[in-house]
Write an enzyme that holds these catalytic residues in place. Structure first.
Site, PDB file in Angstrom:
ATOM      1  N   ASP A 237       0.840  -1.199   0.000  1.00  0.00           N
ATOM      2  CA  ASP A 237       0.000   0.000   0.000  1.00  0.00           C
ATOM      3  C   ASP A 237       0.875   1.250   0.000  1.00  0.00           C
ATOM      4  O   ASP A 237       0.768   2.108  -0.887  1.00  0.00           O
ATOM      5  CB  ASP A 237      -0.896  -0.061   1.243  1.00  0.00           C
ATOM      6  CG  ASP A 237      -1.771   1.153   1.459  1.00  0.00           C
ATOM      7  OD1 ASP A 237      -1.292   2.278   1.304  1.00  0.00           O
ATOM      8  OD2 ASP A 237      -2.941   0.979   1.838  1.00  0.00           O
ATOM      9  N   SER A 409      -3.994  -4.592   2.001  1.00  0.00           N
ATOM     10  CA  SER A 409      -4.226  -3.863   3.251  1.00  0.00           C
ATOM     11  C   SER A 409      -5.485  -4.346   3.958  1.00  0.00           C
ATOM     12  O   SER A 409      -5.492  -4.586   5.165  1.00  0.00           O
ATOM     13  CB  SER A 409      -4.362  -2.362   2.958  1.00  0.00           C
ATOM     14  OG  SER A 409      -3.165  -1.840   2.444  1.00  0.00           O
TER      15      SER A 409
END
Length: 480
Positions: A237, A409
């Protein structure tokens, strides 16, 4: 594939336009195909409803990708309420689709600070079915705003003087006003909330810093899982997500040609690494600023010039802050920037750029070009463009990270929520990481989507390395 779509519109919600729900649903369906890890976890656990009836509050960007996370929570049995963690990051069609699916959501793009904290409090407030209210049992937080509100309310009820102290910023006044209002209506509200609150999973660097600070001060009230520092979050991410979404935001906002420009990236952590690579990939001459000698040496050995912000003034065309710190670009530095320089932030909050001090400059002229793009002209005649009012440019001016990287994530977030609830009677107050084994499993769930074939260790090779054939393969101290 397990689905979580509900055909009843939520009894409570506040979004920009519920009529956007059909558009949002179309994009959610597309996103699910790009989120194999998250959907695999949904499919694995949905039948058993491990979060049946658990009150889960989310304070995280209300995007299409977040909608897939929300519907995963619902599929696992949770009673979910949601707000965004940024006044500009909500995708209104995503919020509408979630409200239309029966989940109370309080989010729209372009909230005021008063709106934002009202939404956060609404998402924290669950009806008890008897005319009263309950708090969440679990929280998914991004930046720590929901966690902060509960802690500040709890401390206020204990007589803490902060509530009546001078405020350093307008937002602090907004929080204090809200807490006083809640206290007047329900004097023991936050203590009642804390009694049933069993944990929080935190998404981002800034929120994790807040958690560690509270823990060190002895103020943290619940167990917390640091999702941010899972390898499959921070190295994906933060790095690969920003590598794609930073320039997406800059381009949508300005249409500027990046090639040939001098781009200054403030900070060379995982986010900075992604940003620098993104800008260099489009032909920018990238300059990095750093406080850490290790990060500075990394940047230099990647071929970037490493110097101070002051050394770039007058030649930098694009400035990007991504440190997680405050006052990275000061108003005095902005006054000295090259005419028409672009200034933006991809760190979590809006205090990396001195926005309040900028707006207080005598004689400053402000021209709004379009939503989240403002031109500021100083009395000397030179101008700068500030994107998203100093908040996250990739979410304020574009749509944030791509679905595939957010699957990493949010797979971590889902596993963290399952862990917190399954072990709610075992966890002590503290900050925990997801295990290396689960971290590797999150990565493994994404490989087939992009055609990756893993090599399998032989038993002899595994014995040589002293690791199991099936992993985990790295020691806890290993740095990817």
């Amino acid at each position: 594939m397990a689905t979580a779509t509900i055909n009843t519109v939520a009894a409570e919600y506040k979004v920009a336009d519920i009529g956007l729900a059909e558009f949002g649903r179309k994009e959610i369906d597309i996103a699910e195909q790009e989120m194999p890890g998250l959907v695999s976890i949904r499919d694995k656990y949905a039948a058993g409803k491990p979060l049946a009836g658990v009150r889960v509050m989310g304070s995280l960007h209300m995007t299409i990708q977040t909608a897939v996370l929300i519907e995963t929570m619902v599929a696992l049995g949770a009673d979910v309420r949601w707000a965004s963690c940024n006044i500009f990051s909500t995708q209104d069609h995503a919020a509408a689709a979630i409200a239309a699916a029966g989940v109370p959501v309080f989010a729209w793009k372009g909230e005021s600070l008063e709106d934002f904290w009202w939404c956060t409090n609404e998402a924290l407030t669950f009806p008890d079915g008897k005319g009263g209210v309950l708090g969440p049992q679990l929280i998914i937080d991004d930046g720590g705003d929901a966690t902060l509100l509960i802690h500040k309310g709890y401390e206020m009820e204990n007589g803490d003087a902060w509530i009546n102290s001078p405020s350093e910023a307008h937002e602090e006044d907004v929080i204090k006003t809200l807490l006083k209002k809640v206290h007047a209506e329900r004097p023991a509200h936050w203590h009642n909330v804390v009694k049933e609150w069993r944990g929080v999973s935190e998404e981002t660097t800034t929120g994790v810093h807040r958690l560690y600070k509270m823990f060190e001060q002895g103020k943290l009230l619940v167990p917390a899982i640091n999702v941010n520092d899972s390898v499959t979050k921070s190295k994906f991410d933060n790095l690969y997500g920003c590598r794609e979404s930073l320039v997406d935001g800059i381009k949508r906002a300005t249409d500027v040609m990046v090639a040939g420009k001098v781009a200054v990236v403030c900070g060379y952590g995982d986010v900075g690494k992604g940003c620098a690579a993104s800008l260099r990939g489009l032909g920018a001459r990238v300059v990095v600023t750093e406080i850490d000698p290790i990060n500075a040496l990394q940047a230099a050995m990647e071929g970037y010039e490493v110097t101070t912000v002051e050394d770039t003034l007058g030649r930098g065309d694009i400035y990007v802050t991504c440190t997680g710190n405050v006052d990275i670009i000061t108003v005095e530095q902005m006054k000295l920037m090259k005419d028409q320089a672009i200034v933006c932030n991809i760190g979590h909050f809006d205090n990396e750029i001195q926005m309040e001090k900028l707006l207080a400059v005598p004689g400053l002229k402000t021209l709004n070009i379009k939503p989240q793009v403002d031109k500021y002209t100083f009395p000397t005649g030179n101008s700068i463009f500030v994107l998203a009012e100093g908040r996250l440019v990739n979410l304020g001016c574009a749509t944030g990270h791509p679905s595939f990287v957010m699957s990493n994530s949010f797979a971590n977030q889902t596993l963290a929520q399952l862990d917190l609830w399954a072990n709610k009677d075992k966890y002590k107050v503290g900050i925990y990481l997801i295990s290396k084994k689960l971290d590797e499993e999150v990565a493994r769930l994404h490989l087939s989507k992009i055609g990756v074939k893993l090599t399998t260790l032989t038993q002899r090779q595994a014995d040589y390395l002293s690791v199991p054939v099936e992993g985990p393969y790295k020691a806890e101290f290993y740095r990817y």
